[in-house]
Design an enzyme around this catalytic site. Sequence first.
Site, PDB file in Angstrom:
ATOM      1  N   SER A 110      -4.871   3.179   8.126  1.00  0.00           N
ATOM      2  CA  SER A 110      -5.645   3.963   7.170  1.00  0.00           C
ATOM      3  C   SER A 110      -5.198   5.423   7.141  1.00  0.00           C
ATOM      4  CB  SER A 110      -7.130   3.827   7.505  1.00  0.00           C
ATOM      5  OG  SER A 110      -7.934   4.369   6.492  1.00  0.00           O
TER       6      SER A 110
ATOM      7  N   ASP B  18      -6.089   7.846   0.773  1.00  0.00           N
ATOM      8  CA  ASP B  18      -5.609   7.902   2.154  1.00  0.00           C
ATOM      9  C   ASP B  18      -4.470   6.890   2.278  1.00  0.00           C
ATOM     10  OD1 ASP B  18      -7.283   5.722   1.834  1.00  0.00           O
ATOM     11  OD2 ASP B  18      -7.990   5.747   3.892  1.00  0.00           O
TER      12      ASP B  18
ATOM     13  N   ASP C  74      -4.037   3.832   3.242  1.00  0.00           N
ATOM     14  CA  ASP C  74      -4.133   2.462   2.735  1.00  0.00           C
ATOM     15  C   ASP C  74      -4.938   2.371   1.452  1.00  0.00           C
ATOM     16  OD1 ASP C  74      -6.629   2.919   3.873  1.00  0.00           O
ATOM     17  OD2 ASP C  74      -6.843   0.874   4.616  1.00  0.00           O
TER      18      ASP C  74
ATOM     19  N   ASP D 164      -8.013   2.850   0.528  1.00  0.00           N
ATOM     20  CA  ASP D 164      -9.378   2.347   0.369  1.00  0.00           C
ATOM     21  C   ASP D 164     -10.360   3.497   0.182  1.00  0.00           C
ATOM     22  OD1 ASP D 164      -9.384   3.308   2.968  1.00  0.00           O
ATOM     23  OD2 ASP D 164     -10.170   1.471   3.879  1.00  0.00           O
TER      24      ASP D 164
END
Length: 447
Positions: A108, A245, A247, A249
């Site tokens: 992340s 960010d 990843d 999400d």
Amino acid sequence: MTLFGTDGVRGLANGPLTADLALTLAQATAVVLGQGRIANARKAAGRRLTAVVARDPRISGHFLAAAVSAGLASSGVDVLDAGVLPTPAAAFLVGDVDADFGVMISASHNPAADNGIKIFARGGVKLPDEVERRIEEAMAGPKLLPTGGAVGRIRRFADAEDRYVVHLLASLRQRLHGIHIVLDCANGAASGVSPETFRDAGAKVTVIGADPDGLNINDGIGSTHLDVLQAEVVRVGADLGIAHDGDADRCLAVDADGRIIDGDQIMAILAVSMKNRGLLRDDTLVATVMSNLGLHRAMAAYGISVETTGVGDRYVLERMNAGRYSLGGEQSGHVIMSEFATTGDGVLTGLHLAAEMARTGKSLAELASVMTVFPQVLINVKGVERSRATDDDVLAAVAEAEAELGDSGRVLLRPSGTEALVRVMVEAATEEDARAVAERLAEVVRG
């Protein structure tokens, strides 16, 4: 030691998070998630189970994804290798192709040296604590290890990105013509798919942070470093900026004047819009205990109830599922729109935020004015045990502070789940008041 944290398994790649661990974890996942009525029926019909595997672009993702894929295939699971895609894309694809489960390799917003493994069950939903516990236990038990033609196959998921983009565009009821957006992709998993999707939706797009080299993910850019995006939005005269960010999400935003619009404000904008259009189920928003008091005040003013959960988008989603609610999220920018996603989706959120601007003709600053942000001060008190937050003298100090603030603020003491640390959060009408109360309470917590 517990392997799973609040969002999968995470740590330094080739530190605690090795290829061996990834392979064993994948084999245990096949054992646990390969059970159940649907999985057993498929196996009884002679069909192998299927898993989607995706990753963000950090360099350790190559060997970790290979290890996960090897562990699954050695357990008789067919692997669809989706390559570099956002976490919410992996979750969507699990449901879209009716896979039995999915694995996302990502840490992340963490630095490039870290990595992580997130597991999704059938339908692309995150695992409950009990299932994670069973997988941990299964890591020490027997593996499936079929032989001959019963082993799994690994093949490229060639149209994975196209499926995700089509899904995102289908969620929109409003084109983005006339909207100029700066996208900050954090040199992460959305570097390809996010600019493509926003352009296909009709927006004019300026892109930064979309040149991943495996080492520069989240490095001075993205949702945890908004200063670059703020400057670029003002420089090019864009209508707004969207930051992901690593990843993707998460979604945070910047208005035309470079002011930050956080997850609470984004949720407020979307909640009011959805309520006005009859799309907000039971006129309810789900948020965490860290959401700003201003969000609660704004929602009350618009006749919207707020249900509160612990910190973590998985807990938000659990409450949303229990009440069948349509919108929830976190101040950090994890926003879940349950009609279209089973997890936070930064690209989806950004699209719908821009669409609201296009639909209403209002600037992002105008839309964000539905909520007044209360100044918030957070102090991490290190070196104290978690139980310190419930000691009598601390509780008495908190009660005194709450009485002092009255309706104009609030106090939250939250022990860390991973270290000897207690977080002291105070909101008040002014930053000076919030800081004074927070520092006083932090001294009490220190003892």
